[in-house]
Design an enzyme around this catalytic site. Structure first.
Site, mmCIF file in Angstrom:
data_model
loop_
_atom_site.group_PDB
_atom_site.id
_atom_site.type_symbol
_atom_site.label_atom_id
_atom_site.label_comp_id
_atom_site.label_asym_id
_atom_site.label_seq_id
_atom_site.Cartn_x
_atom_site.Cartn_y
_atom_site.Cartn_z
ATOM 1 N N ARG A 151 -4.470 0.947 -9.415
ATOM 2 C CA ARG A 151 -3.323 0.037 -9.304
ATOM 3 C C ARG A 151 -3.753 -1.442 -9.357
ATOM 4 O O ARG A 151 -3.260 -2.266 -8.600
ATOM 5 C CB ARG A 151 -2.530 0.301 -8.025
ATOM 6 N N LYS A 184 5.367 -2.236 7.530
ATOM 7 C CA LYS A 184 4.936 -1.071 6.740
ATOM 8 C C LYS A 184 3.531 -1.380 6.217
ATOM 9 O O LYS A 184 3.356 -2.314 5.423
ATOM 10 C CB LYS A 184 5.919 -0.855 5.592
ATOM 11 N N ASP A 234 0.708 -0.461 3.991
ATOM 12 C CA ASP A 234 0.524 0.362 2.797
ATOM 13 C C ASP A 234 -0.949 0.362 2.370
ATOM 14 O O ASP A 234 -1.759 -0.458 2.830
ATOM 15 C CB ASP A 234 1.406 -0.211 1.679
ATOM 16 N N MET A 235 -1.303 1.278 1.473
ATOM 17 C CA MET A 235 -2.667 1.374 0.953
ATOM 18 C C MET A 235 -2.560 2.207 -0.320
ATOM 19 O O MET A 235 -2.249 3.381 -0.256
ATOM 20 C CB MET A 235 -3.518 2.082 2.002
ATOM 21 N N CYS A 285 1.560 4.062 5.487
ATOM 22 C CA CYS A 285 1.980 4.436 4.132
ATOM 23 C C CYS A 285 0.741 4.338 3.264
ATOM 24 O O CYS A 285 -0.111 3.478 3.476
ATOM 25 C CB CYS A 285 3.046 3.459 3.654
ATOM 26 N N ASP A 299 6.422 8.765 -1.849
ATOM 27 C CA ASP A 299 7.223 7.847 -2.670
ATOM 28 C C ASP A 299 8.317 8.604 -3.400
ATOM 29 O O ASP A 299 9.077 8.005 -4.147
ATOM 30 C CB ASP A 299 6.324 7.144 -3.696
HETATM 31 C C1 DGJ Z 1 3.757 2.226 -2.463
HETATM 32 C C2 DGJ Z 1 4.696 2.607 -1.368
HETATM 33 O O1 DGJ Z 1 4.570 3.945 -1.055
HETATM 34 C C3 DGJ Z 1 6.103 2.217 -1.787
HETATM 35 O O2 DGJ Z 1 7.035 2.675 -0.859
HETATM 36 C C4 DGJ Z 1 6.143 0.726 -1.931
HETATM 37 O O3 DGJ Z 1 5.938 0.138 -0.680
HETATM 38 C C5 DGJ Z 1 5.105 0.276 -2.931
HETATM 39 N N1 DGJ Z 1 3.811 0.798 -2.639
HETATM 40 C C6 DGJ Z 1 5.039 -1.228 -2.977
HETATM 41 O O4 DGJ Z 1 4.034 -1.665 -3.785
#
Ligand code: DGJ
Length: 779
Positions: free
Chosen positions: A442, A475, A477-478, A523, A545
């Site tokens: 990504r 949130k 995320d990774m 997440c 997702d």
């Molecule tokens: C991946 C997450 O799982 C999504 O819900 C969202 O937050 C995106 N990243 C944002 O880049």
């Protein structure tokens, strides 16, 4: 409770017993794990037959103990090189380079209260009732191996972890140190693991255990959506409601490994812990190394019984802090509503509508910082994009708060984009192998959390962001897995993955610890790091997702085996769904999310007034019932072609049933809701809240009843649809719990092509119902 007598060890939880003994040769022989019994009433005699002559060509342990052949014994731990050729718990490269270990019993201690020892640098389960620590010493070297057993009586769970201490004068190398080993004498078993990929997490696999090995593992650097660390070993005839099964999990977020093997004598061994692949750890003189904590549980009441144990364990001993056991705000997340295209006006408009709907929290997902208009840049630049949000985070947050909503943001602290000011200033902060091309995921790279300087930088930066406004939700995320594992801070690159996770825990602990009121949600591109390690810091995780209700039902079902729905967040998104292009009714989408922490991920500014009303009613209903999620049992009644889940409050005064079907079948009117877990003696009211269905769902069948012909999707059809709705069926039954538990309920019959009115169940593809069961008064 831990009972010890004459080198016989018994660990008891509410309904299970676990027994082992010390052999004269010094090893620990495992004897029993199963339904509770009074082991000192003869179990040791019954389970320890005389074994004088080891069979076949087994190696005997030593000339002093010619009767001990480790290969054909059930053991509490196995080393390498003394005749047991199955999967070892521990492998050490000694100071002389040899790999053989010979750990034998030294002493034991039972710890309680403040004396309970915990693992350094890694999260662990809270408040064990007791701890048994067994110290072993290598007969040939000055290396110590400690086995820890923590007891959690109410949840019927036992956790295990191990520690190696190097008392030699020079370094040793830990080649493998797993956390758990369970040997089973014999039996016909199946192994269940939960596998997948992005947007397809937690598929249930059931594989017969054969003579050989089955492995569930990750080398992705994260616990991963490929193979969740939770696994089950069950007897072949065990089902959801009956039979023996064992559950295993790890309180760890990195590379993990669980192996089930069966040998030529029919003995089954389960080991789990840090993945030994590409792992080793140098241990200097007088240093100690801990394995992560592994969780295990036994149930004789089938898979639902095992899930109940795991759910109780997670709720009571994993999730902690202010939000543990507390219902969560209904949120609106900006991601599927507008992706990177966010600005103040859009967010304020959404918040105004959200408020009218009853939503309590607005979350600004990705895109609020740096020059983040797509996923190619700006990770690491955690400064608000003032073009999108001119008043900064504080400005937008104050405005959202002013509208009566809480405010939350998305962050991805572990990452850096090459196109970022942070990377331009500090390329040395990013993980890469010097002089070699880096593989991309990504368009972003990992920050090197093995380095304290990098950790300090990011903790400081994120803490500044979180204290810059009244942020009540984050949130975390990774979005990629590891490649190019390397840090110039390490001599031994085999330590990289584990040291990264230790660094991650340090960062998470410092950030979440500094903001105890914030609700953190884990997440990782959805469920790429759904594990007990993360849940020790963040009380809920974004499961996937994939927001398609039908797919989500499968994902939530998979999760439900090992994790309670109170740690799962589930959102209602737009249709056609953004991942599958499938259309499902709003009713279906709500029902699936109802069983978890509810959110919306939809542009509420574009909703029709009908949808607004439906969502308003959904949120009201959810708020009235959401507490139950935190004190109830989740039961899988069926899954696959049809899903049926029950949530029964612990006091059995309330229950919910969700049904969800796949493709509808022609001429298949019968439907039955199976029920269980209700109190036999209580009287219950079983009912639904009848829906109203849009006439568009019936297509040109409308012409059967319409006095004038109506062309499908014409202006007339659309106009009529505003005023004429089709009434859904009403269920309203009062019956004793004993009856409902035995018979369930046969509901109104499904539409079968032969007529429709409010006595027919409108149940199209992916149809769903939510039924309520409440204790009724006897009059
Ligand atoms: C991946 C997450 O799982 C999504 O819900 C969202 O937050 C995106 N990243 C944002 O880049």
């Amino acid at each position: 409770m831990i009972k010890v007598s004459d080198f016989k060890f018994v660990i008891e939880t509410n309904t299970t017993s676990y027994c082992f003994r010390k052999l004269n040769s010094g090893q620990l022989e495992h004897l029993y794990y199963g339904e509770k019994m009074d082991a000192f009433d003869g179990a040791f005699e019954a389970l320890c037959p005389v074994n004088k002559y080891p069979a076949g060509n087994l190696c005997t342990y030593s000339k002093d103990f010619p009767d001990v052949a480790l290969e054909n014994m059930c053991l509490e731990y196995s080393g390498y090189g003394k005749g047991d050729v199955r999967e070892p718990l521990v492998v050490i490269r000694n100071t002389d380079g040899s790999l053989t270990s010979d750990f034998i019993y030294h002493s034991y201690v039972i710890n309680r209260g403040e004396h309970i020892e915990s693992i350094n640098g890694m999260p662990s389960a809270l408040k064990p009732d007791e701890q048994l620590k067994i110290k072993l010493m290598d007969r040939q070297t000055n290396v110590e191996l400690d086995l820890y057993y923590n007891i959690f009586e109410e949840s019927d769970c036992i956790t295990r972890f191990s520690k190696v201490v190097n008392h030699e004068d020079s370094p040793i190398e830990i080649v493998r140190l797993l956390s758990n080993q369970l040997d089973i004498f014999e039996g016909s078993f199946e192994f269940m693991n939960f596998t997948g990929a992005w947007a397809r997490e937690m598929n249930v696999n059931t594989t017969p255990v054969f003579q050989g090995k089955l492995v569930n593992s990750s080398v992705a650097g994260v616990s991963s959506n490929r193979n969740n660390p939770f696994t089950i070993l069950k007897k072949s005839d065990t089902n959801e409601f009956a039979g023996d099964c064992f559950g295993f999990n790890l309180i760890y977020s990195g590379n993990h490994y669980t192996c089930v093997s069966k040998d030529g004598f029919g003995k089954v061994r389960v080991v789990s812990g840090i993945n030994p692949d590409c792992f080793s750890f140098k241990l200097n003189s007088n240093e100690a190394f801990f394995s992560p904590e592994a969780v295990m549980s036994y149930s004789g009441n089938g898979l639902n019984g095992l899930s109940k144990n795991m759910h109780t364990f997670v709720r009571k001993h994993i999730v902690r802090g202010k939000w543990a056991g507390k219902s969560r705000p209904v949120l609106l997340n900006s991601w599927e509503a507008s992706y990177f295209k966010i600005d103040e006006k859009k967010l304020i408009d959404m918040a105004k509508t959200a408020k009218k709907l009853g939503i309590e929290l607005l979350v600004v997902d990705d895109g609020w910082f740096g020059k983040r208009d797509n996923d190619k840049s700006s990770l690491g630049d955690w400064d608000t994009n003032l073009k999108k949000l001119p008043g900064g985070l504080k400005g937008i947050c104050d405005k959202i708060n002013g509208l009566g909503l809480d405010f939350g943001i998305w962050i991805e602290p572990e990452m850096v984009s090459v196109d970022s000011d942070l990377y331009r200033k500090h390329p040395d902060y990013a993980v890469c192998v010097p002089g070699k091309d880096h593989s991309e995921g990504r368009n972003q790279r990992f920050l090197d959390f093995t380095k304290k300087e990098v950790r300090d930088y990011i903790v400081d930066k994120i803490c500044n962001v979180l204290s810059s406004a009244n942020i009540s939700y984050v949130k975390w995320d990774m979005n990629r897995i590891f490649t190019d594992f390397y840090s110039d801070s390490l001599d031994n690159q085999m330590e990289f993955s584990h040291r990264y996770i230790l660094g991650l825990y340090d960062v998470i602990e410092r950030i979440t610890g500094a903001f105890p009121d914030i609700l953190f949600e884990g997440c990782a591109s959805g469920g790429n790091r759904f594990d007990l390690g993360i849940l020790c810091y963040m009380p809920q995780i974004w499961a996937s997702d994939n927001t398609d209700a039908w797919c989500r039902a499968a994902i939530q079902t998979g999760l439900s085996y090992g994790y309670p729905m109170s740690v799962v967040s589930s959102h209602i998104s737009g249709c056609p769904n953004h991942q599958t292009l499938r259309n499902t009714l709003l009713e279906t989408r709500f029902n699936v999310a109802f069983m978890a922490n509810l959110g919306y991920e939809i542009n509420v500014s574009d909703l029709s007034s009908e949808m607004m009303n439906e969502i308003k009613a959904q949120i009201k209903l959810y708020k009235e019932n959401r507490d139950v999620l935190f004190d109830s049992d989740f039961i899988r009644m069926s899954y696959g072609d049809n899903y049926e889940w029950m949530l029964v409050s612990r006091d059995k005064s309330k229950a919910f049933v969700i049904t969800l079907s796949g493709l509808s079948k022609a001429n298949y009117p019968d439907c039955e809701v199976k029920l269980t877990g209700l109190c036999d003696d209580k009287l219950y009211h079983f009912y639904n809240i009848p829906a109203k269905y849009d006439i568009h769902h019936f297509g040109d069948l409308i012409n059967i009843v319409s006095p004038v012909h109506i062309r499908q999707n014409s202006l007339v059809h659309n106009a009529v649809s505003k005023f004429v709705k089709m009434d859904g069926e009403t269920e309203d039954i009062v019956a004793k719990g004993s009856v409902l538990n035995k018979c369930g309920v046969r509901t109104h019959k499904n539409f079968a092509g032969t007529g429709y009115d409010s006595d027919v169940r409108f149940y199209q593809d992916f149809g769903s119902r939510l039924y309520f069961i409440e204790e009724a008064k006897n009059d």
